[in-house]
Design a protein around this motif. Structure first.
Motif, short mmCIF file in Angstrom:
data_model
loop_
_atom_site.label_atom_id
_atom_site.label_comp_id
_atom_site.label_asym_id
_atom_site.label_seq_id
_atom_site.Cartn_x
_atom_site.Cartn_y
_atom_site.Cartn_z
N ARG A 149 -38.37 -29.39 15.57
CA ARG A 149 -37.71 -30.21 16.54
C ARG A 149 -38.25 -31.73 16.64
O ARG A 149 -37.74 -32.82 16.53
N GLN A 150 -39.74 -31.77 16.66
CA GLN A 150 -40.45 -33.04 16.52
C GLN A 150 -40.11 -33.76 15.34
O GLN A 150 -40.05 -35.06 15.33
N LEU A 156 -36.24 -40.78 11.46
CA LEU A 156 -36.21 -41.01 10.04
C LEU A 156 -35.25 -41.84 9.24
O LEU A 156 -34.18 -42.19 9.71
N ARG A 157 -35.85 -42.31 8.07
CA ARG A 157 -34.86 -42.95 7.22
C ARG A 157 -33.81 -41.92 6.92
O ARG A 157 -33.97 -40.54 6.65
N ALA A 163 -33.07 -35.35 2.91
CA ALA A 163 -33.85 -34.59 1.90
C ALA A 163 -34.65 -33.38 2.46
O ALA A 163 -34.34 -32.26 2.33
N LEU A 164 -35.27 -33.69 3.72
CA LEU A 164 -35.75 -32.78 4.76
C LEU A 164 -34.78 -31.81 5.03
O LEU A 164 -35.16 -30.64 5.26
N CYS A 249 -41.49 -38.62 2.11
CA CYS A 249 -41.37 -37.39 3.20
C CYS A 249 -42.45 -37.21 3.87
O CYS A 249 -42.71 -37.03 5.19
N MET A 250 -43.81 -37.24 3.03
CA MET A 250 -44.80 -36.62 3.81
C MET A 250 -45.26 -37.74 4.78
O MET A 250 -46.13 -37.35 5.72
N GLU A 251 -44.93 -39.00 4.67
CA GLU A 251 -45.13 -40.13 5.80
C GLU A 251 -44.71 -39.54 6.97
O GLU A 251 -45.39 -39.83 8.15
N TYR A 252 -43.51 -38.83 6.99
CA TYR A 252 -42.99 -38.24 8.28
C TYR A 252 -43.65 -37.07 8.66
O TYR A 252 -44.02 -36.64 10.04
#
Length: 267
Positions: A149-150, A156-157, A163-164, A249-252
């Motif tokens: 949820r978080q 997000l872009r 992708a996620l 993706c790991m940035e988020y």
């Protein structure tokens, strides 16, 4: 004849074995190396064999003994040794057992060639497993509902949100998602699916070729269909886009959790 009859046998000259550096160079020209499909793997093997060549290059291949592989592992782990792998992100800086195995894999192939060509009678690297050296590989853990949820409540872009989401609802690996093309979205018996069965599709193993249905709730993310690639992640020399996609993706992911066991692959 007189010399052979009266001299000590041990004083007679013996044939010198090939230097390790020579056998490494020979391996790099052999099909054991050239038949490797991925350029990334070839590059990794080259860099790791350079390290081994520095450690053993001036020894002959037949001089290495059963304890030699473990002496090499200790050299890689010794912070005071110039060949040391150095500190890692682990708390005590010790490389993982998996990393050590990656340094041994190309060396094993060199010694396989040496055995095949008759340069050595016994292969000291054949059964080396490196058990007990380095950190045990960290097992990944699943995301909790609250973490998911978080993650999806973040700003997000659009590219990373899609992708996620696809990883979370299909179980696709990131490298599979990052290479998806619009033509891989097809309707099968009235069900919208992602198709990884095509001959031009890059998958990790043959068993990875499969059809994955898209839950109705998420169909809107994929319609109307576009053309070409779903994502514009940069590709490497092997045509893979995982490295760029992972960084983005790991940035988020790290905004939600800093647990090293929880990453893109945990989705």
């Amino acid at each position: 004849r007189l010399f052979i009859e009266y001299s000590d046998e041990k004083s007679l000259p013996t044939k010198q074995g090939k230097f390790v550096s020579e056998v490494i160079d020979e391996y790099l020209q052999s099909t054991l190396f050239t038949s490797i499909g991925r350029n990334k793997t070839k590059g990794e093997y080259l860099s790791k064999l350079k390290i081994f060549k520095k450690w053993a290059g001036y020894q002959t291949i037949d001089q290495l003994e059963p304890q030699s592989p473990y002496e090499y592992i200790n050299a890689l782990l010794d912070p005071s040794n110039p060949l040391s792998l150095g500190k890692t992100r682990a708390e005590d800086g010790v490389p993982s057992n998996g990393t050590i195995k990656k340094y041994l894999n190309p060396v094993k192939r060199v010694f396989k060639l040496a055995t095949r060509n008759g340069y050595i009678d016994t292969n000291p690297f054949s059964n080396v497993e490196a058990k007990g050296y380095g950190h045990k590989q960290v097992d990944r853990i699943d995301w909790t509902d609250e973490q998911l949820r978080q993650l999806f409540n973040l700003d997000l872009r659009d590219r990373e949100r899609l992708a996620l989401t696809l990883m979370a609802i299909t179980g696709f690996r990131l490298d599979e998602v990052a290479l998806l093309r619009w033509e891989q979205i097809s309707e099968v018996n009235g069900i919208l699916c992602l198709d990884l069965t095509g001959v031009d599709v890059t998958v990790k193993t043959d068993s990875s070729a499969r059809l994955l249905p898209i839950p109705d709730k998420f169909i809107g993310l994929l319609l109307p269909k576009g053309e070409g690639s779903l994502f514009d992640y940069r590709r490497d020399s092997d045509g893979k886009a995982q490295n760029h996609a992972s960084r983005e993706c790991m940035e988020y992911v790290r905004m939600v959790t800093t647990d090293p066991r929880c990453d893109n692959h945990s989705l």
